[in-house]
Design an enzyme around this catalytic site. Structure first.
Site, PDB file in Angstrom:
ATOM      1  N   LYS A 131       0.410  -1.139   0.224  1.00 15.14           N
ATOM      2  CA  LYS A 131       0.338   0.472  -0.310  1.00 15.14           C
ATOM      3  C   LYS A 131       0.766   1.019  -0.122  1.00 15.14           C
ATOM      4  O   LYS A 131       0.520   2.156   0.292  1.00 15.14           O
ATOM      5  CB  LYS A 131      -0.553  -0.245   1.281  1.00 15.14           C
ATOM      6  CG  LYS A 131      -1.916  -1.109   0.823  1.00 15.14           C
ATOM      7  CD  LYS A 131      -2.848  -0.990   1.819  1.00 15.14           C
ATOM      8  CE  LYS A 131      -4.170  -2.449   1.360  1.00 15.14           C
ATOM      9  NZ  LYS A 131      -5.768  -2.119   2.282  1.00 15.14           N
ATOM     10  N   LYS A 212      -5.050  -7.593  -6.366  1.00 13.09           N
ATOM     11  CA  LYS A 212      -5.921  -7.569  -5.324  1.00 13.09           C
ATOM     12  C   LYS A 212      -7.296  -6.816  -5.618  1.00 13.09           C
ATOM     13  O   LYS A 212      -7.062  -5.818  -5.605  1.00 13.09           O
ATOM     14  CB  LYS A 212      -5.763  -8.480  -4.225  1.00 13.09           C
ATOM     15  CG  LYS A 212      -5.428  -7.585  -3.247  1.00 13.09           C
ATOM     16  CD  LYS A 212      -6.266  -8.217  -1.795  1.00 13.09           C
ATOM     17  CE  LYS A 212      -5.956  -7.041  -0.638  1.00 13.09           C
ATOM     18  NZ  LYS A 212      -6.697  -7.286  -0.084  1.00 13.09           N
ATOM     19  N   LYS A 215     -11.111  -3.101  -2.132  1.00 15.69           N
ATOM     20  CA  LYS A 215     -12.463  -2.300  -1.922  1.00 15.69           C
ATOM     21  C   LYS A 215     -11.705  -0.668  -1.919  1.00 15.69           C
ATOM     22  O   LYS A 215     -13.077   0.056  -2.532  1.00 15.69           O
ATOM     23  CB  LYS A 215     -12.953  -2.535  -0.390  1.00 15.69           C
ATOM     24  CG  LYS A 215     -13.201  -4.011   0.215  1.00 15.69           C
ATOM     25  CD  LYS A 215     -14.173  -3.470   1.480  1.00 15.69           C
ATOM     26  CE  LYS A 215     -14.013  -4.617   1.917  1.00 15.69           C
ATOM     27  NZ  LYS A 215     -12.610  -4.705   3.444  1.00 15.69           N
TER      28      LYS A 215
HETATM   29  N1  AQP Z   1      -8.772 -10.626  -3.551  1.00 19.00           N
HETATM   30  C1  AQP Z   1      -9.283 -10.547  -2.979  1.00 19.00           C
HETATM   31  N2  AQP Z   1      -9.715 -12.445  -3.202  1.00 19.00           N
HETATM   32  C2  AQP Z   1     -10.011 -13.253  -1.769  1.00 19.00           C
HETATM   33  N3  AQP Z   1     -10.264 -12.899  -0.878  1.00 19.00           N
HETATM   34  C3  AQP Z   1     -10.106 -10.855  -0.332  1.00 19.00           C
HETATM   35  N4  AQP Z   1      -9.993 -10.822   0.647  1.00 19.00           N
HETATM   36  C4  AQP Z   1      -9.602  -9.663   0.476  1.00 19.00           C
HETATM   37  N5  AQP Z   1      -9.375  -9.195  -1.063  1.00 19.00           N
HETATM   38  C5  AQP Z   1      -9.648 -10.513  -1.516  1.00 19.00           C
HETATM   39  C6  AQP Z   1     -10.592 -11.400   2.174  1.00 19.00           C
HETATM   40  O1  AQP Z   1     -11.330 -10.679   2.797  1.00 19.00           O
HETATM   41  C7  AQP Z   1     -11.930 -10.775   3.934  1.00 19.00           C
HETATM   42  C8  AQP Z   1     -12.082  -9.456   4.272  1.00 19.00           C
HETATM   43  O2  AQP Z   1     -10.982  -7.971   3.678  1.00 19.00           O
HETATM   44  P1  AQP Z   1     -11.235  -6.987   4.650  1.00 19.00           P
HETATM   45  O3  AQP Z   1     -12.391  -6.219   4.416  1.00 19.00           O
HETATM   46  O4  AQP Z   1     -10.643  -7.342   6.439  1.00 19.00           O
HETATM   47  O5  AQP Z   1      -9.859  -6.567   4.006  1.00 19.00           O
HETATM   48  P2  AQP Z   1      -8.207  -6.363   3.316  1.00 19.00           P
HETATM   49  O6  AQP Z   1      -8.091  -7.124   2.688  1.00 19.00           O
HETATM   50  O7  AQP Z   1      -7.675  -5.533   3.416  1.00 19.00           O
HETATM   51  O8  AQP Z   1     -10.321  -6.328   1.505  1.00 19.00           O
HETATM   52  P3  AQP Z   1      -9.911  -5.297   1.008  1.00 19.00           P
HETATM   53  O9  AQP Z   1     -10.860  -5.510  -0.142  1.00 19.00           O
HETATM   54  O10 AQP Z   1      -8.282  -5.357   0.042  1.00 19.00           O
HETATM   55  O11 AQP Z   1     -10.279  -4.217   1.592  1.00 19.00           O
HETATM   56  P4  AQP Z   1      -8.822  -2.592   1.869  1.00 19.00           P
HETATM   57  O12 AQP Z   1      -9.285  -2.412   0.037  1.00 19.00           O
HETATM   58  O13 AQP Z   1     -10.031  -2.027   2.295  1.00 19.00           O
HETATM   59  O14 AQP Z   1      -8.333  -2.878   2.203  1.00 19.00           O
HETATM   60  C9  AQP Z   1     -10.484 -11.117   3.888  1.00 19.00           C
HETATM   61  O15 AQP Z   1     -10.080 -12.323   4.782  1.00 19.00           O
HETATM   62  C10 AQP Z   1      -9.295 -10.852   2.836  1.00 19.00           C
HETATM   63  O16 AQP Z   1      -8.557 -11.676   3.046  1.00 19.00           O
END
Ligand code: AQP
Length: 347
Positions: A131, A212, A215
């Protein structure tokens, strides 16, 4: 909820524990629209595991504030994630659903763990590096958030943590910290196992299949939200980056775009990648993408409908309060043990 109903739920959950079930914990950050990566990597597992385990599913709002958030939007997102938990099939009679900041033990245990985590190991966390953080104005909370995640897990004597593949390194850190504290102070924590799926563990961004799906991505067409309607889903799928050569074949290295779409197709349809490749042999990307959009739309439409009903029904806060009560009950026991072993407080 009335006291009697709450007691019934607590008894039902306690009964599941006494039956020797494993304890499962996981969480999702209320940081924006939950996408199909979150669903296929994590939420789908949550639903499956609740049948045979004692499950605690958290909305980790304290993780969300590691970067500044609009307070009103954060609270809305927290309730949205809770509604989505229910909409995808998490059943509050089987699972405990709660908000992290409603259980003070998460922050309290995090401090004890922070004092047993090393700057070096935190600096090596690749998500933090990916990030592009680490500058003078990066919050200390963002840097140390994997320790809060370890606290979330260890607070409940968790056996299994269902997460996406991107969380592997954080689960390893949690296990390392637990083992370290156990060595220093003698058997304090249960050391948990991560649970990662083969298909869906890492869903990639639609506009950049080497990153990946996330969000917080800027381009709304880089992901598909669980609440997107048919036209939005079709637009995102049709615009998804594909690779040169029109063949529909899984090859993560040379054809990352089409391989990602094959994974998504497989996860939503239940067909194996080999079966899908066979079905579309000789067909063009256009035909394949059109049908993929239909498969995803069919899977997400009932979730969107249920989400709207739940959001309008007014049941959420009661479910979350009950969940927090149950979570507090478990967490207080762990904290008592941790304080005794570490010599904190006056006994
Ligand atoms: N691309 C992905 N493929 C599979 N699993 C995913 N997870 C996140 N992205 C993928 C899984 O979703 C769960 C919740 O994620 P989180 O909300 O804790 O945060 P994150 O992993 O940081 O997800 P994002 O979507 O990328 O959010 P932001 O952009 O806010 O950082 C976790 O179990 C994660 O592994």
């Amino acid at each position: 909820m009335l006291g009697r109903q709450l007691n019934a739920v607590i008894k039902a959950v306690a009964g599941r524990v006494m039956n020797g079930m494993k304890r499962v914990f996981s969480g999702v950050q209320p940081t924006g629209s939950i996408h199909i990566g979150n669903y296929l990597g994590a939420l789908g597992q949550f639903v499956e595991l609740q049948e045979d385990n004692e499950c605690l599913y958290c909305i980790v709002d304290m993780h969300a504030v590691t970067t500044p958030k609009d307070p009103k939007e954060l609270r809305k997102n927290t309730l949205d994630v809770a509604a989505l938990y229910l909409a995808v099939g998490i059943d509050p009679k089987k699972s405990t659903i709660f908000v992290q900041s409603e259980v003070p033990g998460h922050a309290e245990l995090a401090w004890a763990l922070m004092c047993n985590a090393y700057m070096g190991e935190l600096s090596r966390m690749t998500q933090f590096k990916d990030k592009g953080r680490g500058g003078e104005s990066t919050s200390a909370g963002l840097f140390s958030y994997p320790v809060l995640m370890a606290s979330d897990i260890l607070l409940y004597d968790t056996d299994i943590v269902p997460v996406g593949g991107d969380q592997k390194q954080h689960i390893e850190l949690c296990r390392d910290i637990a083992a370290r504290v156990n060595n220093r102070y003698g058997g304090v924590f249960k050391v948990p196992e991560g649970r990662f799926l083969r298909t869906g563990a890492r869903i990639m961004s639609l506009d950049d299949p080497l990153s990946k799906m996330s969000k917080s991505a800027v381009n709304p067409l880089s992901s598909i939200s669980l609440l997107d309607d048919g036209p939005k889903i079709r637009k995102a799928v049709m615009r998804a980056t594909t690779d040169s050569g029109g063949e529909i074949r899984f090859d993560a290295e040379n054809k990352p775009g089409i391989s990602n779409l094959l994974n998504i197709y497989s996860a939503f349809s239940g067909a194996s990648v080999a079966e899908i490749e066979k079905k579309y042999r000789g067909a063009g990307y256009g035909t394949f993408k059109n049908e993929l959009a239909a498969v995803v739309t069919e899977a997400l439409t009932p979730i969107r409908t249920r989400f709207k009903e739940i959001r309008e029904s007014g049941v959420l806060k009661e479910i979350l309060r009950d969940g927090a009560e149950r979570a507090n009950e478990i967490s207080e026991k762990t904290l008592k043990r941790v304080k005794e072993r570490l010599g904190l407080g006056i006994a």
